[in-house]
Design a protein around this motif. Structure first.
Motif, PDB file in Angstrom:
ATOM      1  N   GLY A  39      25.071  22.752  38.826  1.00 46.85           N
ATOM      2  CA  GLY A  39      26.402  23.322  39.046  1.00 46.85           C
ATOM      3  C   GLY A  39      27.216  22.565  40.065  1.00 46.85           C
ATOM      4  N   THR A  40      26.611  22.245  41.209  1.00 48.76           N
ATOM      5  CA  THR A  40      27.369  21.533  42.248  1.00 48.76           C
ATOM      6  C   THR A  40      27.681  20.105  41.832  1.00 48.76           C
ATOM      7  N   ALA A  70      34.612  24.570  33.787  1.00 48.31           N
ATOM      8  CA  ALA A  70      34.706  25.529  34.895  1.00 48.31           C
ATOM      9  C   ALA A  70      33.674  26.642  34.729  1.00 48.31           C
ATOM     10  N   LEU A  71      33.536  27.156  33.511  1.00 52.33           N
ATOM     11  CA  LEU A  71      32.567  28.227  33.266  1.00 52.33           C
ATOM     12  C   LEU A  71      31.130  27.753  33.488  1.00 52.33           C
ATOM     13  N   ALA A  72      30.798  26.572  32.973  1.00 54.50           N
ATOM     14  CA  ALA A  72      29.436  26.059  33.136  1.00 54.50           C
ATOM     15  C   ALA A  72      29.129  25.781  34.602  1.00 54.50           C
ATOM     16  N   SER A  73      30.063  25.153  35.305  1.00 55.89           N
ATOM     17  CA  SER A  73      29.854  24.822  36.723  1.00 55.89           C
ATOM     18  C   SER A  73      29.688  26.071  37.568  1.00 55.89           C
ATOM     19  N   ALA A  74      30.611  27.022  37.379  1.00 56.88           N
ATOM     20  CA  ALA A  74      30.571  28.257  38.168  1.00 56.88           C
ATOM     21  C   ALA A  74      29.329  29.081  37.842  1.00 56.88           C
ATOM     22  N   THR A  75      28.977  29.152  36.573  1.00 55.03           N
ATOM     23  CA  THR A  75      27.785  29.912  36.175  1.00 55.03           C
ATOM     24  C   THR A  75      26.545  29.360  36.850  1.00 55.03           C
ATOM     25  N   GLU A  76      26.390  28.036  36.832  1.00 60.05           N
ATOM     26  CA  GLU A  76      25.185  27.429  37.400  1.00 60.05           C
ATOM     27  C   GLU A  76      25.156  27.549  38.926  1.00 60.05           C
TER      28      GLU A  76
END
Length: 198
Positions: A39-40, A70-76
């Motif tokens: 994610g980071t 944005a969804l994948a990054s924030a979710t992880e």
């Protein structure tokens, strides 16, 4: 004979009941660095992530790439924090599992099962066998022109295959957390539920 054996088996199970939160804790702690780094990394290179998500020629070619990235990054990233705390474990396990399922299908599927190319493994495919030749060539180059012993003192030199093995494993672990929750005595979920009941 079988009945007495089965009674012992049941008693053993009852003795381990007090420790039933530990597997959930172990899974959570195993997944925290995986999702945090994924994610980071996406967030730190967000423009590149959006380009990769959207470009059909050299990327994933997904629709709405900014939103998907944005969804994948924030979710992880958020998922890693929630898993660390054991808070909302079942809830966050759903989008994390979906993210891993999508990654397996869109990024890793064409490479087969193996994450690391090993021609002796049971699920080796054509890309793994092709990687074996690359691995031998790289070893020859490193042994001739590099310090091969130094490079391999911590482990074997490998070539990644980028198959679905890791994403499938993380997907399965997320499903396990969806069923088990954060774990008794070892999660904020457990203490929040106790507080709400009172």
């Amino acid at each position: 004979m079988f009945a007495s054996f089965y009674q012992c088996y049941l008693q053993l199970g009852r003795k381990f009941t007090l420790l039933d939160g530990l597997p959930a804790l172990a899974i959570r702690l195993y997944l925290v660095p995986v999702f945090w780094m994924a994610g980071t990394s996406k967030l730190n290179h967000f423009d590149s992530t959006v380009a990769w998500f959207g470009n059909a020629d050299w990327g994933l070619g997904l629709p709405f790439p900014w939103l998907m990235a944005a969804l994948a990054s924030a979710t992880e990233a958020l998922g890693a924090i929630l898993l660390l705390l054991g808070f909302g474990t079942r809830l966050i396990s759903i989008p994390l599992a979906i993210t891993m399922f999508v990654a397996a299908l869109t990024v890793h599927w064409q490479n087969g099962w193996q994450a690391i190319a090993d021609a002796s493994a049971p699920f080796a495919n054509a890309s793994v066998f092709a990687a074996t030749e690359k691995l031998e060539r790289a070893r020859d180059i490193l042994q001739t022109h590099g310090n091969y012993e130094w490079l391999t003192e911590s482990g074997n030199f490998v070539v990644l295959n980028n198959g679905i093995e890791f994403s499938a494993t993380y997907f399965i672990l997320c499903l396990a957390l969806l069923v088990m929750g954060g774990g008794r005595y070892v999660s904020l979920d457990y203490y929040t539920a106790k507080y709400v009941k009172n």
